[in-house]
Design an enzyme around this catalytic site. Structure first.
Site, mmCIF file in Angstrom:
data_model
loop_
_atom_site.group_PDB
_atom_site.id
_atom_site.type_symbol
_atom_site.label_atom_id
_atom_site.label_comp_id
_atom_site.label_asym_id
_atom_site.label_seq_id
_atom_site.Cartn_x
_atom_site.Cartn_y
_atom_site.Cartn_z
ATOM 1 N N HIS A 1 -10.612 2.757 -6.254
ATOM 2 C CA HIS A 1 -9.848 3.617 -7.178
ATOM 3 C C HIS A 1 -9.931 3.050 -8.603
ATOM 4 C CE1 HIS A 1 -7.959 6.389 -4.384
ATOM 5 N NE2 HIS A 1 -7.363 5.442 -3.694
ATOM 6 N N HIS B 1 -10.197 -0.969 -1.107
ATOM 7 C CA HIS B 1 -9.766 0.420 -1.271
ATOM 8 C C HIS B 1 -9.233 0.648 -2.692
ATOM 9 C CE1 HIS B 1 -8.093 4.277 0.339
ATOM 10 N NE2 HIS B 1 -7.286 4.109 -0.691
ATOM 11 N N GLU B 2 -8.252 -0.150 -3.069
ATOM 12 C CA GLU B 2 -7.662 0.039 -4.400
ATOM 13 C C GLU B 2 -8.679 -0.304 -5.487
ATOM 14 O OE1 GLU B 2 -5.038 1.718 -4.404
ATOM 15 O OE2 GLU B 2 -4.576 1.429 -2.272
ATOM 16 N N GLU C 1 -10.053 9.613 -3.937
ATOM 17 C CA GLU C 1 -10.049 8.959 -2.630
ATOM 18 C C GLU C 1 -11.487 8.709 -2.144
ATOM 19 O OE1 GLU C 1 -7.254 7.832 -1.665
ATOM 20 O OE2 GLU C 1 -7.625 7.221 0.400
HETATM 21 ZN ZN ZN Z 1 -6.381 5.722 -1.804
#
Ligand code: ZN
Length: 499
Positions: A267, A263-264, A293
């Site tokens: 980003h 997830h990170e 996101e």
């Molecule tokens: Zn996020």
């Protein structure tokens, strides 16, 4: 041709961003390394530097330079784009009187402290007066920003510029019923994957190595970033060449460190992917939280929760944990990481239920800000919606309306960006599958270069030159709706749960 005046403006805004990124260093350190007793002084340092940054941006000389340059038709295309963003930032910063900004910051820090206590003591009444003050200040903030339709539009624009409450209502109303119905069918199917094997000890060093491997394969540049541990995973950057991610370990959970890193990492790839020529300008940034996101959810869910990914990472896990995973196949891992279970807590929610948590908050926030719901009525409204959307009884407010930090931080309008991230990711996913016909084989062989190149070209390099909705529309064709996301859920979970 750049005029001297433009170069001077670019330089003073660059200096402003230097202070902002220095604030990010302090914020990162606060979460990753700072000892608890350092908190008070760190708070002062952050407040002092924020004040300096605010004064740099709102300096009347900056406003004057922007106005003069707006009449200069010799500026390049990129210079114009930067000037447009400078105008946007300057106007937003100067619309809020300094006394209001100070008042909001003070009330926020009080509200945060009371919220921590109220959640611990499971007592909403403790937090209620603070939340009332915050709501009042947020209405004032909306008035300062200005709006046409509803004050919630003004609040949204802090997080999802260009998005409106009306549009969100439309998108969410379709999603609400379809997603709720899917979850009901999943629960009724009785085909929940066998996950008892997950409840074991998982060595953190080995999990960490798997996260580092995944980040490397995704294309995260460790010469321009690093990964650390923190209580809540996050991404921050101090420039294009220094992007920081964190992940966390949950006891007796083999997946949370990996999904945190994916997830990170999503980003972070965005933040390492802005154009170098935009470094130290407003253009090296995402136009909204929703599109940011979309990148994290795409990597975490569309890639990291896909079957081809587990054909690759199944063997990696079994090599790291031969004892724990005896008799557990790639398919078992794939099914376990995609288990669906309606739960009370948003941050623990799976792909099928997550947006329902967001819709619940969105409906409550809009009603509060528009004056249709009083703060006193929040727990009751929350619990009724939880029953309606997820079929769950809320036993206590700490597992209900006190669970999130956002309201104590005076953030309303933030939650919808999480759901938009899911929807945007699904739009991108459909288009990417059309164009990268070998995507599954690439994921299975750990070759993420074509996927990253696609995202670089269609999303990352654009920076803030366009609004999120326009970037998604230009990359994929149609305007963003809930349809691709529902197609994605139905096809994936229909198969897993035999619906
Ligand atoms: Zn996020």
């Amino acid at each position: 041709m750049h005029s001297n005046k433009f170069d001077n403006l670019r330089e003073s805004l660059g200096a402003y961003l230097d202070v902002q990124t220095t604030l990010s260093v302090l914020g990162w350190d606060q979460e990753v390394h700072m000892p608890p007793k350092g908190a008070a002084r760190r708070g002062r340092q952050l407040a002092t530097l924020s004040g300096i940054a605010h004064r740099m941006l709102t300096n009347p000389e900056v406003g004057k330079a922007i106005a003069e340059l707006e009449d200069d038709d010799t500026l390049s295309h990129d210079a114009r784009a930067l000037l447009k963003e400078a105008r946007y930032e300057y106007d937003r910063a100067t619309k809020l009187p300094e006394a209001f900004v100070t008042k909001l910051a003070e009330e926020q820090s009080k509200a945060y402290e009371v919220w921590v206590q109220a959640r611990r003591m499971n007592d909403f009444h403790l937090f209620q007066p603070n939340l009332e003050t915050i709501v009042e200040l947020l209405r004032q903030k909306a008035d300062y920003y200005g709006y046409e339709d509803t004050p919630y539009d003004a609040l949204l624009s802090d997080y999802e510029r260009g998005m409106t409450t009306a549009r969100l209502r439309e998108i969410f109303s379709g999603l609400r019923e379809k997603q709720s119905a899917l979850v009901e069918r999943i629960v009724a199917s009785g085909n929940a994957p066998e996950c008892a094997w997950m409840d074991q000890e998982w060595d953190e060093t080995k999990l960490w190595e798997i996260t580092m491997r995944a980040l490397t394969e995704m294309g995260f540049d460790f010469d321009a970033g690093r990964q650390d541990k923190s209580v809540h995973p996050f991404t921050t950057n101090f420039g294009l060449k220094d992007v920081r991610v964190t992940t966390r370990f949950e006891p007796r959970d083999p997946f949370s460190a990996l999904t945190g890193s994916l997830h990170e990492g999503g980003h972070a790839l965005y933040e390492q992917g802005y154009l170098e020529s935009d470094e130290r300008t407003f253009l090296a940034d995402a136009p909204s939280l929703g599109i940011h996101e979309s990148q994290s959810r795409l990597w975490e869910n569309l890639v990291g929760r896909s079957r081809p990914f587990w054909k690759r990472y199944g063997p990696v896990y079994r090599e790291a944990f031969p004892e724990q995973l005896k008799g557990v196949s790639d398919d078992d891992l794939f099914r376990a990481i995609n288990r669906v279970a309606p739960s009370l807590i948003r941050v623990e929610a799976d792909e099928c239920t997550y947006n329902l948590h967001v819709i619940l908050r969105f409906e409550i926030e809009v009603a509060i800000i528009e004056g249709d719901l009083s703060v006193t009525e929040v727990p009751e409204a929350w619990n009724a919606k939880m029953k309606d959307l997820l079929g769950l009884e809320v036993p206590s407010d700490d597992k209900g309306c006190l669970q999130d930090i956002h309201w104590s931080h005076a953030s309303m309008g933030y939650f919808p960006t999480y759901a938009l991230g899911n929807l945007y990711a699904a739009h991108l996913g459909e288009k990417i599958r059309e164009e990268l016909t070998d995507l599954d084989a690439q994921i299975e062989s750990g070759d993420f270069t074509p996927l990253l190149a696609w995202l670089r070209e269609h999303i990352h390099h654009i920076g803030r030159r366009k609004l999120a909705q326009d970037i998604i529309e230009e990359a994929t064709g149609p305007e963003a709706t809930a349809e691709p996301f529902m197609r994605y859920l139905n096809s994936k979970y229909g198969e897993i749960y035999g619906l």
